[in-house]
Design an enzyme around this catalytic site. Structure first.
Site, PDB file in Angstrom:
ATOM      1  N   TYR A   1      -2.247   5.584  -4.469  1.00 45.29           N
ATOM      2  CA  TYR A   1      -3.298   6.591  -4.351  1.00 45.29           C
ATOM      3  C   TYR A   1      -2.824   7.832  -5.097  1.00 45.29           C
ATOM      4  O   TYR A   1      -1.739   8.359  -4.805  1.00 45.29           O
ATOM      5  CB  TYR A   1      -3.555   6.958  -2.892  1.00 45.29           C
ATOM      6  CG  TYR A   1      -4.260   5.905  -2.083  1.00 45.29           C
ATOM      7  CD1 TYR A   1      -5.498   5.413  -2.471  1.00 45.29           C
ATOM      8  CD2 TYR A   1      -3.699   5.405  -0.904  1.00 45.29           C
ATOM      9  CE1 TYR A   1      -6.159   4.451  -1.726  1.00 45.29           C
ATOM     10  CE2 TYR A   1      -4.346   4.453  -0.145  1.00 45.29           C
ATOM     11  CZ  TYR A   1      -5.581   3.981  -0.561  1.00 45.29           C
ATOM     12  OH  TYR A   1      -6.223   3.030   0.181  1.00 45.29           O
TER      13      TYR A   1
ATOM     14  N   THR B   1      -5.830   2.517  -7.051  1.00 41.84           N
ATOM     15  CA  THR B   1      -7.105   2.496  -6.329  1.00 41.84           C
ATOM     16  C   THR B   1      -7.975   3.659  -6.781  1.00 41.84           C
ATOM     17  O   THR B   1      -7.552   4.817  -6.751  1.00 41.84           O
ATOM     18  CB  THR B   1      -6.869   2.565  -4.816  1.00 41.84           C
ATOM     19  OG1 THR B   1      -6.161   1.386  -4.400  1.00 41.84           O
ATOM     20  CG2 THR B   1      -8.185   2.639  -4.061  1.00 41.84           C
TER      21      THR B   1
ATOM     22  N   SER C   1       0.814  -1.207   0.000  1.00 40.00           N
ATOM     23  CA  SER C   1       0.000   0.000   0.000  1.00 40.00           C
ATOM     24  C   SER C   1       0.854   1.268   0.000  1.00 40.00           C
ATOM     25  O   SER C   1       1.954   1.293   0.566  1.00 40.00           O
ATOM     26  CB  SER C   1      -0.904   0.010   1.234  1.00 40.00           C
ATOM     27  OG  SER C   1      -1.573   1.251   1.378  1.00 40.00           O
TER      28      SER C   1
END
Length: 392
Positions: A130, A156, A107
């Site tokens: 992101y 995402t 992530s």
């Protein structure tokens, strides 16, 4: 110690081992948690078709994801704050995935950085991005993923604005957690967890701390991240990312049919059918209910990955039958990590592998590549309301 036979057992151990605020961050969803509950309910409601007297002595779970061979149709999904569930959590997860022969996705808001993980494993991993307000910073993360040899970029799409998670607020979850009497007592009662996290390689957002003045402060970083989610994000940004990322591109967060059509034409290599684990728009449909139609729309333009409530090998089998190439696990991964570090993640993967293998055999299926709707039972006899979205 009682035998660990399923992911639910690992969840129970994780709940005992980590502070409540951390556990609930992984375990629960937004608002009234309707969607997170629907993810599990709808998967459980799909019946399987029992077959007998078929030679299933020679079975195979091996397949490919994005053209790369994998031991089974499973990948570890990107999860934020992973290193707070166990010290060096991202590194341990990546190592467990590598040993099991499946992909691991890191992530953007991980505790260990891209470089930390790259230096700890031998094979490439995926990086989840992101796209924040600061496009220059997003571009720099893409460059770091390239330099680290990441084999895929997971973009995402469904976090332009963060959904409110009531339990996080009530638990005082911030980074670091707000010091309340309840939190202090909870942490004191879990000294093993605190020691592992404190002794980990990092205790901050590893990918972000050099970007923000005062980045040593987790509070500063968390405030910066909250202000960086960008409601202006659009499909033009997907085009931009496609133009600067030369590798495999995965779009995560597709539920709607119209979005599926646009995503299919975007040049992405794979699309993840996902509602962010029920952590964003509460009241959105379950991921499994959206999967068949999205798979039909996308066709062979991109591979379909599935995310949303997967905690058993039977869940994987059902998703494959409805059009997925492979599944991703987030909560189940974090349960295993919190319960037992790298060994706990390995247990999670092995439990799902064994359940998938046995369930395939009992449906008369020898090869995971042959799984289709024929392994499903008669939905009408189980939940008539589900027939509309499972029927071909």
């Amino acid at each position: 110690m009682a035998a660990i036979t399923n992911v639910a057992d690992l969840r129970a151990i994780a709940k005992r081992k980590v502070p409540r605020a951390i556990f609930d961050y992984a375990d629960r969803g937004s608002y009234d948690e309707i969607t997170i509950d629907a993810n599990r309910r709808d998967l459980r409601a799909i019946p399987l078709r029992q077959r007998v007297m078929i030679d299933v002595s020679d079975r195979s779970l091996a397949t490919t994801i994005l053209g790369e061979p994998v031991a089974m149709p499973l990948a570890i999904a990107p999860t934020g704050l992973t290193g707070l569930f166990h010290g060096d959590g991202e590194i341990l997860g990546a190592r467990a995935a590598q040993a099991a022969g499946i992909p691991f996705a890191l992530s953007t808001v991980s505790i260990c950085s891209i470089e930390d993980v790259a230096g700890a494993v031998d094979k490439p991993f995926w990086f989840q991005l992101y796209v924040m307000r600061d496009r220059g910073f997003a571009a720099s993360l893409v460059e770091r993923a390239k330099a680290a040899g990441c084999s895929a970029l997971v973009l995402t799409l469904d976090l332009q604005i963060q959904g409110q998670r009531h339990r996080d607020i009530k638990n005082g979850l911030s980074v670091p957690p707000k010091l309340t009497l309840a939190n202090a007592v909870d942490v004191m009662l879990k000294p093993a967890w605190a020691y592992k996290v404190l002794m980990g390689k990092r205790r901050s957002f590893g990918n972000l701390q050099d970007r923000v003045p005062g980045g040593d402060s987790l509070t500063t970083l968390s405030q910066w991240i909250a202000n960086q989610f960008d409601p202006s994000l659009s499909w033009k940004d997907v085009e931009w990312i496609r133009s600067i990322w030369p590798g495999k591109l995965i779009l995560k967060g597709i539920l709607d049919e119209e979005d599926a059509r646009i995503a299919a034409d975007s040049g992405a290599d794979a699309i993840v059918v996902s509602n962010h684990g029920g952590r964003q728009l509460d009241g959105a449909r379950s991921s499994i209910s959206a999967l068949p139609r999205v798979a039909e729309i996308v066709g062979d333009k991109a591979e379909i990955l599935f995310d949303g409530g997967v905690q058993t090998g039977q869940d994987v089998l059902k998703a494959l039958a409805l059009g997925a190439r492979a599944c991703m696990i987030g909560k189940a991964f974090l349960y295993g990590l919190a319960a037992g570090g790298q060994e706990g993640v390995a247990q999670t993967i092995d439990i799902i592998r064994k359940e998938l293998d046995v369930s395939m055999a009992l449906t008369g299926t020898r090869n995971v590549l042959d799984v289709d709707r024929s392994v499903l039972g008669d939905v009408r006899s189980n939940r008539p309301s589900m027939q509309d979205w499972i029927s071909p």
